[in-house]
Scaffold this motif. Structure first.
Motif, short mmCIF file in Angstrom:
data_model
loop_
_atom_site.label_atom_id
_atom_site.label_comp_id
_atom_site.label_asym_id
_atom_site.label_seq_id
_atom_site.Cartn_x
_atom_site.Cartn_y
_atom_site.Cartn_z
N ASP A 86 50.78 -21.90 55.65
CA ASP A 86 50.06 -22.14 54.39
C ASP A 86 49.40 -23.73 54.79
OD1 ASP A 86 50.78 -20.07 53.22
OD2 ASP A 86 52.53 -21.15 51.92
N PHE A 87 50.25 -24.69 55.30
CA PHE A 87 49.55 -26.02 55.37
C PHE A 87 48.43 -25.67 56.49
CE2 PHE A 87 49.15 -29.66 58.40
CZ PHE A 87 49.13 -30.73 57.39
N LEU A 88 48.69 -25.17 57.64
CA LEU A 88 47.84 -25.07 58.75
C LEU A 88 46.32 -24.41 58.03
CD1 LEU A 88 49.97 -23.95 61.69
CD2 LEU A 88 48.69 -26.12 61.28
N ASP A 89 46.34 -23.30 57.26
CA ASP A 89 45.43 -22.94 56.81
C ASP A 89 44.47 -24.07 55.72
OD1 ASP A 89 45.78 -20.43 57.86
OD2 ASP A 89 46.84 -19.60 56.21
N LYS A 90 45.09 -24.82 54.99
CA LYS A 90 44.55 -25.64 54.31
C LYS A 90 44.09 -26.86 54.84
CE LYS A 90 46.88 -24.32 49.97
NZ LYS A 90 47.59 -22.84 50.23
N PHE A 91 44.89 -27.09 55.94
CA PHE A 91 44.81 -28.44 56.92
C PHE A 91 43.08 -28.13 57.61
CE2 PHE A 91 45.06 -30.68 60.79
CZ PHE A 91 44.80 -31.97 60.36
N ALA A 92 43.24 -26.84 58.13
CA ALA A 92 41.82 -26.36 58.83
C ALA A 92 40.67 -26.56 57.76
CB ALA A 92 41.99 -25.02 59.26
N ASP A 93 40.72 -26.07 56.78
CA ASP A 93 39.76 -26.42 55.56
C ASP A 93 39.61 -27.66 55.38
OD1 ASP A 93 39.45 -23.65 55.36
OD2 ASP A 93 40.66 -23.45 53.49
N LEU A 94 40.40 -28.66 55.29
CA LEU A 94 40.53 -29.99 54.89
C LEU A 94 39.68 -30.83 55.84
CD1 LEU A 94 41.30 -31.96 52.75
CD2 LEU A 94 43.19 -32.37 53.81
N GLY B 208 52.41 -32.43 51.84
CA GLY B 208 51.45 -32.81 53.19
C GLY B 208 49.97 -32.65 52.87
N ILE B 209 49.51 -31.62 52.22
CA ILE B 209 48.06 -31.39 52.03
C ILE B 209 47.46 -32.48 50.99
CG2 ILE B 209 46.28 -30.06 50.93
CD1 ILE B 209 46.71 -29.52 53.88
N GLU B 210 48.39 -32.70 50.04
CA GLU B 210 48.18 -33.64 48.87
C GLU B 210 47.97 -34.99 49.58
OE1 GLU B 210 51.20 -33.09 45.95
OE2 GLU B 210 50.37 -31.12 45.20
N TYR B 211 49.04 -35.58 50.41
CA TYR B 211 48.84 -36.75 51.24
C TYR B 211 47.68 -36.90 52.13
CZ TYR B 211 50.13 -40.12 54.46
OH TYR B 211 50.37 -41.46 55.14
N LEU B 212 47.44 -36.09 52.71
CA LEU B 212 46.05 -35.90 53.47
C LEU B 212 44.90 -36.00 52.67
CD1 LEU B 212 47.27 -33.72 56.56
CD2 LEU B 212 47.34 -36.09 56.39
N SER B 213 44.83 -35.34 51.64
CA SER B 213 43.71 -35.20 50.72
C SER B 213 43.19 -36.49 50.04
CB SER B 213 43.86 -33.92 49.65
OG SER B 213 44.02 -32.78 50.13
N ASN B 214 44.50 -37.39 50.05
CA ASN B 214 44.18 -38.66 49.13
C ASN B 214 43.83 -39.60 50.42
OD1 ASN B 214 44.22 -40.36 47.06
ND2 ASN B 214 46.36 -40.60 47.16
N TYR B 215 42.62 -39.11 50.97
CA TYR B 215 42.23 -39.92 52.06
C TYR B 215 41.84 -41.38 51.95
CZ TYR B 215 40.05 -39.99 56.89
OH TYR B 215 39.47 -40.22 58.14
N GLU B 216 40.91 -41.41 51.01
CA GLU B 216 40.42 -42.89 50.82
C GLU B 216 41.35 -43.54 50.32
OE1 GLU B 216 37.32 -44.07 51.71
OE2 GLU B 216 37.04 -42.04 52.59
#
Length: 141
Positions: free
Chosen positions: A77-85, A41-49
């Motif tokens: 874990d996702f929520l912690d990383k999502f907050a940073d992202l 999920g974080i990898e997907y969201l991180s690939n923003y552009e």
């Protein structure tokens, strides 16, 4: 009624399928993407552009359904990383809806302590109408 882009993060293929069907019945589901765990999920969201180029207005997802108990990277874990992202990328229109079989009060309270989490939905809702009501209530808050 608007249709919303959705990301489902859940390790259980059957649960993702059932949720996808229920969302289809609500009439509010637009495009639906899936991830099998918090890391995906974080990898997907991180690939923003790249996702923004490919999906246009469907990215970032308006609704993120997140399971708690998953291998590799769980919901917290996702929520912690999502907050940073979210500090460096714009996810201000994304609403996280916890979607779990867990009914443990400590997990519900922990999940709801995150600013991005707007509600806690127990799998599997009784009906598409009930799910729709929970989604609309969460988005209004």
């Amino acid at each position: 009624m608007s249709e919303y882009s959705i990301l489902i993060i859940d390790d259980e293929m059957t649960d993702r399928y059932i949720l996808r069907r229920l969302l289809g019945e609500t009439g509010i589901a637009g495009s639906i993407s899936e991830a099998e765990n918090g890391r995906e999920g974080i990898e997907y969201l991180s690939n923003y552009e790249e996702n923004r180029k490919q999906l246009g207005e469907d990215f970032p997802p308006r609704l993120i359904f997140l399971d708690i108990n998953m291998p590799v990277s769980n919901g917290f874990d996702f929520l912690d990383k999502f907050a940073d992202l979210a500090k460096v990328l714009d996810f201000s229109n994304s609403t996280v809806l916890m979607y779990s079989t867990s009914q443990r009060e400590d997990e519900v309270a922990r999940a709801l302590s995150y600013d991005s989490v707007k509600c806690f939905i127990i799998k599997i809702p009784d009906s598409a109408e009930k799910l729709k009501a929970q989604i609309l209530e969460a988005m209004a808050s």
